[in-house]
Write an enzyme that holds these catalytic residues in place. Structure first.
Site, mmCIF file in Angstrom:
data_model
loop_
_atom_site.group_PDB
_atom_site.id
_atom_site.type_symbol
_atom_site.label_atom_id
_atom_site.label_comp_id
_atom_site.label_asym_id
_atom_site.label_seq_id
_atom_site.Cartn_x
_atom_site.Cartn_y
_atom_site.Cartn_z
ATOM 1 C CG ASN A 1 -0.213 -0.068 2.501
ATOM 2 O OD1 ASN A 1 0.514 0.850 2.858
ATOM 3 N ND2 ASN A 1 -0.361 -1.180 3.226
ATOM 4 C CB ALA B 1 2.678 -0.749 10.620
ATOM 5 C CG ASP C 1 -6.656 -5.283 6.319
ATOM 6 O OD1 ASP C 1 -6.103 -5.120 7.434
ATOM 7 O OD2 ASP C 1 -7.359 -4.408 5.780
ATOM 8 C CE LYS D 1 8.399 -12.345 -14.223
ATOM 9 N NZ LYS D 1 9.190 -11.733 -15.276
ATOM 10 N N PRO E 1 -2.474 -11.741 10.607
ATOM 11 C CG PRO E 1 -0.484 -12.148 11.738
ATOM 12 C CD PRO E 1 -1.141 -12.299 10.401
ATOM 13 C CG ASP E 2 -5.312 -6.421 14.434
ATOM 14 O OD1 ASP E 2 -4.439 -5.804 15.090
ATOM 15 O OD2 ASP E 2 -6.288 -5.861 13.920
ATOM 16 C CG PHE F 1 -2.023 5.707 14.526
ATOM 17 C CD1 PHE F 1 -1.193 5.228 15.520
ATOM 18 C CD2 PHE F 1 -1.986 7.058 14.215
ATOM 19 C CE1 PHE F 1 -0.347 6.066 16.209
ATOM 20 C CE2 PHE F 1 -1.133 7.908 14.894
ATOM 21 C CZ PHE F 1 -0.304 7.419 15.891
ATOM 22 C CE LYS G 1 -10.775 0.238 12.596
ATOM 23 N NZ LYS G 1 -10.352 1.109 11.528
ATOM 24 C CE LYS H 1 -7.796 -3.035 14.938
ATOM 25 N NZ LYS H 1 -6.821 -3.315 13.896
HETATM 26 O O1 C5P Z 1 -8.352 -2.322 11.643
HETATM 27 P P1 C5P Z 1 -7.497 -1.221 11.129
HETATM 28 O O2 C5P Z 1 -6.529 -1.656 10.077
HETATM 29 O O3 C5P Z 1 -8.228 0.026 10.782
HETATM 30 O O4 C5P Z 1 -6.641 -0.825 12.433
HETATM 31 C C1 C5P Z 1 -5.619 0.079 12.387
HETATM 32 C C2 C5P Z 1 -4.715 -0.119 13.568
HETATM 33 O O5 C5P Z 1 -4.409 -1.479 13.770
HETATM 34 C C3 C5P Z 1 -3.394 0.538 13.337
HETATM 35 O O6 C5P Z 1 -2.887 0.916 14.602
HETATM 36 C C4 C5P Z 1 -2.579 -0.579 12.698
HETATM 37 O O7 C5P Z 1 -1.189 -0.375 12.831
HETATM 38 C C5 C5P Z 1 -3.057 -1.777 13.460
HETATM 39 N N1 C5P Z 1 -3.031 -3.018 12.702
HETATM 40 C C6 C5P Z 1 -2.164 -4.030 13.048
HETATM 41 N N2 C5P Z 1 -2.167 -5.223 12.377
HETATM 42 C C7 C5P Z 1 -3.021 -5.421 11.362
HETATM 43 C C8 C5P Z 1 -3.916 -4.416 10.982
HETATM 44 C C9 C5P Z 1 -3.901 -3.229 11.665
HETATM 45 O O8 C5P Z 1 -1.359 -3.860 13.984
HETATM 46 N N3 C5P Z 1 -3.010 -6.577 10.729
#
Ligand code: C5P
Length: 424
Positions: free
Chosen positions: A223, A289, A293, A303, A319-320, A337, A351, A355
């Site tokens: 991105n 960061a 997703d 390739k 993973p989040d 963020f 969030k 989270k």
């Molecule tokens: O769910 P969303 O992407 O909007 O959440 C944003 C927040 O979650 C940011 O702080 C981002 O760095 C964190 N994040 C993360 N790991 C992911 C997705 C988001 O730490 N896979």
């Protein structure tokens, strides 16, 4: 673009130039010191003016040049005592044999020697002279006296000299000297921050930038995140006295001064590095960061060749990172963020809870003037309910200023917790 803490604002340097061929290097030195954010005033001895004119230094420093001890006009502007008080550092470069001798003997028969006696600021000398004059017993004796008196000596370099000799006596390059001066102020600033900074003694981990999710050995999904906000926060946390580790995805930014940087590429690497950081001790975890997703379910070993009109690549959820860290037993203070285009408050609050964050900073990415690639940002900060702190609107400002305000918000929340704990 860099968030370089080497820029030291509001410090005053007197650059004293004495008679020697190296005086030409002092013109560049003024530039370098100005680049580093210092206010510079130049004092010249009579000898120096035989090599280079005051006008050069006036133009470069943006200040009148001081040459006379008893000049009524100059004294009306800034007399020698005022000048001595103004300085945070007196840097004599080049320092001639004669100047070293005057300093060592405590003479006060011109502006510079008087200034030397009148200032409380540290004095640095960068001797530059013919190698034989440098080696002369009298010069070495004077230097030893000056060192004993607390003067810092920037040692001359060895090499070929303007007079044709080869040996010790060349003034180091202006960049070198400016770097040493900058480092000196950094160390002093850091020592204060480590004692009194808003995040003194805290270990901070920050994730920043995008992640890259490989499709095959030459392609990836990513991105547009530039990492600017995370890097600005790293600099601000360090300036506030914290020990900072920055886990950075692929970005083209310089590492802020004093900050430890770990480069990663994918979300999985970013998570592994974050967990490792937690093991090393972490009081505050800041997730700026833009983590992808999804990642490619099966990364091709070779390739992928062009074939057919369609190509389907299966993706699986990443993973989040921030949520995973927030679930750990040794859970740090968690800052997230969010970038939203509407219903900011509602989504941010969601969030924060989902989270398990302590604080979330949210920006409205529907505004074209702030956010992702911009140098400016505007945010609303929300705190978890237990802090009982009102949301904060951070007006549009540079990412450095926003970072500073976020540091204050973290400090306030942490302080609130400590107070609350004390009350129990
Ligand atoms: O769910 P969303 O992407 O909007 O959440 C944003 C927040 O979650 C940011 O702080 C981002 O760095 C964190 N994040 C993360 N790991 C992911 C997705 C988001 O730490 N896979």
């Amino acid at each position: 673009m860099s968030f370089d803490l080497s820029v030291i604002p509001h410090k005053n340097i007197i650059l004293a130039v004495t008679g020697g061929i190296a005086a030409y290097k002092s013109a560049i030195l003024v530039r370098r010191l100005k680049d580093a954010g210092f206010n510079v005033r130049v004092v010249m001895t009579e000898g120096a003016q035989a090599f280079i004119t005051p006008l050069t230094f006036q133009a470069l420093s943006g200040n009148p040049v001081h040459t006379q001890l008893l000049d009524p006009e100059a004294e009306a502007g800034m007399g020698h005592i005022e000048l001595a008080r103004w300085a945070d550092l007196v840097l004599v470069a080049p320092a001639s044999c004669d100047t070293l001798a005057k300093f060592a003997a405590g003479l006060a028969d011109d502006l510079l020697s008087t200034l030397y006696l009148a200032t409380k600021a540290p004095v640095w000398v960068a001797p530059a002279m013919n190698q034989q004059m440098w080696a002369a017993k009298a010069t070495q004796r004077n230097l030893a006296t000056l060192i004993e008196d607390g003067v810092h000596v920037i040692m001359p370099d060895a090499g070929s000299q303007a007079c044709g000799d080869v040996g010790l006596g060349r003034m180091p390059e202006p960049e070198d000297i400016a770097h040493q001066v900058t480092q000196y102020f950094h160390k002093a600033q850091r020592a204060i921050a480590e004692k009194f900074g808003l995040l003194a003694g805290k270990k901070v981990t920050i994730t920043a930038g995008p992640t890259r999710e490989a499709i095959d050995p030459v392609r990836y999904i990513s991105n547009h995140s530039t990492g600017k906000m995370g890097f600005a926060l790293a600099a601000a946390c360090y300036a506030a006295g914290a020990d900072v580790t920055l886990i950075a995805g692929p970005v083209s930014l310089d590492t802020p001064n004093g900050v430890q940087r770990k480069n990663v590429s994918s979300a999985i690497q970013m998570l592994d590095q974050s967990l490792a950081q937690l093991d090393e001790g972490c009081d505050i975890f800041i997730a700026t960061a833009a983590v992808a997703d999804y990642r490619v379910a099966q990364v091709a070993e070779h390739k992928i060749k062009k074939a057919g009109d369609e190509l389907n690549v299966a993706l699986i959820k990443n993973p989040d990172i921030v949520a995973t860290i927030a679930q750990q037993a040794k859970r740090p203070f968690m800052v997230g963020f969010a970038a939203e285009t509407r219903n900011i408050e509602e989504y941010a609050a969601g969030k924060l809870v989902a989270k398990k964050l302590d604080m979330i900073a949210c920006n409205d990415v529907s505004r074209a003037d702030i956010g992702f690639a911009s140098d400016e940002n505007a945010m609303t900060v929300f705190f978890a309910e237990q802090y009982q702190l009102d949301k904060r609107d951070l007006e549009k400002a540079s990412k450095q200023e926003i970072a500073q305000q976020l540091v204050e918000a973290m400090h306030d929340a942490l302080h609130h917790t400590i107070q609350a704990d004390d009350e129990l």
